[in-house]
Enzyme design. Structure first.
Site, PDB file in Angstrom:
ATOM      1  N   SER A 143       0.913  -1.094  -0.027  1.00 33.64           N
ATOM      2  CA  SER A 143      -0.075   0.075  -0.063  1.00 33.64           C
ATOM      3  C   SER A 143       0.900   1.222   0.078  1.00 33.64           C
ATOM      4  O   SER A 143       1.678   1.542   0.854  1.00 33.64           O
ATOM      5  CB  SER A 143      -1.058   0.048   1.221  1.00 33.64           C
ATOM      6  OG  SER A 143      -1.704   1.161   1.360  1.00 33.64           O
ATOM      7  N   LYS A 169      -0.817  -0.750  -4.640  1.00 34.62           N
ATOM      8  CA  LYS A 169      -2.226  -0.322  -4.257  1.00 34.62           C
ATOM      9  C   LYS A 169      -1.778   1.156  -3.955  1.00 34.62           C
ATOM     10  O   LYS A 169      -0.790   1.712  -3.272  1.00 34.62           O
ATOM     11  CB  LYS A 169      -2.840  -0.830  -3.014  1.00 34.62           C
ATOM     12  CG  LYS A 169      -3.897   0.037  -2.144  1.00 34.62           C
ATOM     13  CD  LYS A 169      -4.394  -0.701  -1.241  1.00 34.62           C
ATOM     14  CE  LYS A 169      -4.877  -0.039   0.133  1.00 34.62           C
ATOM     15  NZ  LYS A 169      -5.534  -0.712   1.185  1.00 34.62           N
ATOM     16  N   LEU A 170      -2.397   2.313  -4.575  1.00 30.82           N
ATOM     17  CA  LEU A 170      -2.215   3.457  -4.201  1.00 30.82           C
ATOM     18  C   LEU A 170      -3.236   4.217  -3.604  1.00 30.82           C
ATOM     19  O   LEU A 170      -4.538   4.040  -3.764  1.00 30.82           O
ATOM     20  CB  LEU A 170      -2.206   4.280  -5.774  1.00 30.82           C
ATOM     21  CG  LEU A 170      -1.167   3.787  -6.858  1.00 30.82           C
ATOM     22  CD1 LEU A 170      -1.289   4.620  -8.129  1.00 30.82           C
ATOM     23  CD2 LEU A 170       0.372   3.900  -6.274  1.00 30.82           C
ATOM     24  N   LYS A 171      -2.977   4.810  -2.493  1.00 26.62           N
ATOM     25  CA  LYS A 171      -4.022   5.779  -1.892  1.00 26.62           C
ATOM     26  C   LYS A 171      -4.242   6.967  -2.784  1.00 26.62           C
ATOM     27  O   LYS A 171      -3.462   7.447  -3.397  1.00 26.62           O
ATOM     28  CB  LYS A 171      -3.200   6.185  -0.473  1.00 26.62           C
ATOM     29  CG  LYS A 171      -3.057   4.916   0.330  1.00 26.62           C
ATOM     30  CD  LYS A 171      -4.621   4.537   0.954  1.00 26.62           C
ATOM     31  CE  LYS A 171      -4.252   3.732   2.168  1.00 26.62           C
ATOM     32  NZ  LYS A 171      -5.476   3.282   2.845  1.00 26.62           N
ATOM     33  N   ASP A 197      -7.061   3.098  -3.235  1.00 28.20           N
ATOM     34  CA  ASP A 197      -7.863   3.148  -2.078  1.00 28.20           C
ATOM     35  C   ASP A 197      -8.115   4.359  -1.690  1.00 28.20           C
ATOM     36  O   ASP A 197      -7.346   5.413  -1.600  1.00 28.20           O
ATOM     37  CB  ASP A 197      -7.035   2.459  -0.909  1.00 28.20           C
ATOM     38  CG  ASP A 197      -8.008   2.359   0.277  1.00 28.20           C
ATOM     39  OD1 ASP A 197      -9.055   2.701   0.426  1.00 28.20           O
ATOM     40  OD2 ASP A 197      -7.488   1.886   1.268  1.00 28.20           O
ATOM     41  N   ASN A 199     -10.214   5.504   0.887  1.00 26.66           N
ATOM     42  CA  ASN A 199     -10.775   5.890   2.285  1.00 26.66           C
ATOM     43  C   ASN A 199     -11.868   6.791   2.431  1.00 26.66           C
ATOM     44  O   ASN A 199     -11.645   7.814   3.193  1.00 26.66           O
ATOM     45  CB  ASN A 199      -9.515   6.160   3.217  1.00 26.66           C
ATOM     46  CG  ASN A 199      -8.514   5.029   3.143  1.00 26.66           C
ATOM     47  OD1 ASN A 199      -7.418   4.986   2.665  1.00 26.66           O
ATOM     48  ND2 ASN A 199      -8.804   4.101   4.188  1.00 26.66           N
ATOM     49  N   GLU A 222     -11.131   0.755  -3.917  1.00 27.22           N
ATOM     50  CA  GLU A 222     -11.401   0.495  -2.549  1.00 27.22           C
ATOM     51  C   GLU A 222     -12.108   1.775  -1.802  1.00 27.22           C
ATOM     52  O   GLU A 222     -11.426   2.701  -1.845  1.00 27.22           O
ATOM     53  CB  GLU A 222     -10.219   0.058  -1.743  1.00 27.22           C
ATOM     54  CG  GLU A 222     -10.357  -0.356  -0.348  1.00 27.22           C
ATOM     55  CD  GLU A 222      -9.046  -0.803   0.049  1.00 27.22           C
ATOM     56  OE1 GLU A 222      -7.904  -1.074  -0.496  1.00 27.22           O
ATOM     57  OE2 GLU A 222      -8.886  -0.828   1.428  1.00 27.22           O
ATOM     58  N   ASP A 247     -14.026  -1.704   2.309  1.00 23.83           N
ATOM     59  CA  ASP A 247     -13.172  -1.736   3.475  1.00 23.83           C
ATOM     60  C   ASP A 247     -13.971  -1.464   4.868  1.00 23.83           C
ATOM     61  O   ASP A 247     -14.620  -2.111   5.385  1.00 23.83           O
ATOM     62  CB  ASP A 247     -11.722  -1.003   3.135  1.00 23.83           C
ATOM     63  CG  ASP A 247     -10.862  -0.951   4.277  1.00 23.83           C
ATOM     64  OD1 ASP A 247     -11.050  -1.446   5.497  1.00 23.83           O
ATOM     65  OD2 ASP A 247      -9.840  -0.482   4.189  1.00 23.83           O
ATOM     66  N   LYS A 271     -10.478  -7.302   6.808  1.00 24.80           N
ATOM     67  CA  LYS A 271      -9.560  -6.954   8.038  1.00 24.80           C
ATOM     68  C   LYS A 271      -9.924  -7.477   9.466  1.00 24.80           C
ATOM     69  O   LYS A 271     -10.936  -6.986   9.831  1.00 24.80           O
ATOM     70  CB  LYS A 271      -9.397  -5.482   8.099  1.00 24.80           C
ATOM     71  CG  LYS A 271      -8.709  -4.658   7.128  1.00 24.80           C
ATOM     72  CD  LYS A 271      -8.528  -3.205   7.415  1.00 24.80           C
ATOM     73  CE  LYS A 271      -7.974  -2.525   6.147  1.00 24.80           C
ATOM     74  NZ  LYS A 271      -7.792  -1.069   6.382  1.00 24.80           N
ATOM     75  N   GLY A 299      -4.447  -4.392   5.452  1.00 27.15           N
ATOM     76  CA  GLY A 299      -3.612  -4.178   6.818  1.00 27.15           C
ATOM     77  C   GLY A 299      -3.957  -3.008   7.492  1.00 27.15           C
ATOM     78  O   GLY A 299      -4.564  -2.230   7.029  1.00 27.15           O
TER      79      GLY A 299
END
Ligand code: OSB
Ligand code: MG
Length: 376
Positions: A143, A169-171, A197, A199, A222, A247, A271, A299
């Site tokens: 990540s 995985k790129l935020k 992702d 968030n 995500e 998530d 998770k 994670g």
């Protein structure tokens, strides 16, 4: 096997600096303040075995409502008294014993994890055989935090590619998304598995914007929308071709079943901490397998305790996508275990020692400990 007696419980706080700041749409972390739970379990023959759990709650309620200080409080003042009042126990009974207390899945998970570790050590059983893990190695994804500059991002990603990670995985967040993904896709080539992702950084009206990710052959997006917006994720899943993965929204097996039914969850990030423990995580895995929903293991910047257990969970057959189970050195210069997770040819070896699959480095653990509370 409800034949253990819970003895002493120790709550330890440790301070672990990160090798580099990790920025997400909800904030930037440069160190972790982690709560560890140590339990002593007495078997019927009187022998006492210790077990350790790791609470994944962050310092602030920015990823989920839980935060480390609150988790410690609820464990000490509510969860442990409730658990002690139920008498003899085993790991499978912890969730039920705590179920009348609402919420706090990360705190509950940490207790269940410690009891499970102790129970497995006491019976000389590996977590892998307890769960029925079917793989001996698992593919390792990494990540990558949000970078201000695309050049810096490409340098970081190239480093992880060189380390062997099989999935990036790129935020992302508004303003650091399409251009960043395009540049990374160009760097790593068309076939290296890539996902993003958010968030919860987007809104229902961002469907047309997120559609711009479709040409980049992404595995998934995500958690684009706020955690409670299940219908919004279903609408987005219909509007965007890239699969929508949840998530933050998934906090239980029943909620996951509903999200799948509504078309909001095309892929699931599991998770254990977020869903109340490894046993609920397995129930979500089983449900997703039955519904043909691919799953992968997320994670939470875990130390060697949680990282080992996650590697075992991810060896179940339904975990068909690489998880966020990177080498310990991705986040920490030194780990609190003597056998930290490493990657070889892009894969992590699934631990098979008795217990969850780690051995503590007690000297280093003491060095990073900031507070110890003993509860009898
Ligand atoms: O959303 O997956 C997330 C870390 C902390 C909180 C939330 C998330 C993450 C990560 C890092 O993406 C995953 C890891 O531990 O490698
Ligand atoms: Mg996530």
């Amino acid at each position: 096997m409800t034949n253990f007696q819970l003895g002493l419980v120790e709550l330890r706080r440790i301070a672990m600096p990160l090798v580099s700041p990790f920025r997400t749409s909800f904030g930037s972390q440069s160190a972790r303040d982690i709560l560890l739970v140590r339990v002593e379990l007495a078997a019927e023959d009187g022998s006492v075995t210790e077990g350790w759990g790791e609470c994944v709650a962050l310092s602030e309620p920015s990823y989920s409502p839980e935060y480390v200080e609150g988790a410690q409080h609820v464990i000490e003042h509510h969860l442990l008294p409730q658990l002690r009042s139920t008498g003899r126990l085993d790991a499978a009974g912890v969730g039920a014993a705590l179920s009348k207390l609402h919420g706090h899945p990360m705190a509950k998970a940490a207790i269940e994890m410690a009891v499970l570790d102790a129970q497995l050590r006491s019976t000389e059983t590996s977590f892998a055989s307890y769960l029925g893990a079917t793989r001996t190695t698992i593919p390792s994804g990494v990540s990558v935090g949000i970078h201000d500059s695309v050049d810096d991002l490409l340098n970081t990603v190239q480093g992880y590619v060189d380390d062997g990670y099989v999935r990036i995985k790129l935020k992302i967040e508004p303003g650091s998304d399409i251009e960043h993904v395009a540049a990374v896709r160009e760097l790593i080539g068309p076939d290296t598995p890539l996902q993003v992702d958010a968030n919860t950084a987007y809104r229902r009206t961002d469907g047309q914007h997120l559609r711009q990710l479709d040409p980049f052959n992404m595995l998934l997006i995500e958690q684009p929308l706020p955690e409670a917006d299940i219908i919004g994720h279903a609408l987005l899943a219909a509007e965007v071709d890239t699969p929508i993965c949840l998530d933050e929204s998934l906090v239980s097996a029943s909620g996951t079943a509903d999200a799948i039914e509504l078309g909001a969850c095309e892929i699931a990030n599991i998770k254990p901490g977020r869903v109340g423990g490894y046993l609920e995580a397995v129930r979500i895995h089983d449900l997703c397998v039955a519904k043909n929903i691919p799953v992968w293991c997320g994670g939470m910047l875990e130390t060697g305790i949680g990282r080992a257990a996650n590697a075992v969970l991810a060896a179940l057959p339904g975990f068909t996508l690489p998880g966020d189970i990177s080498a310990s050195t991705r986040f920490y210069a030194q780990d609190i275990v003597i056998d930290p997770i490493t990657i070889t040819d892009g894969h992590v070896t699934v631990p098979t020692s008795p217990g969850l699959g780690f051995e503590l480095d007690k000297t280093f653990l003491d060095q990073v400990t900031t507070r110890t509370t003993t509860l009898r």
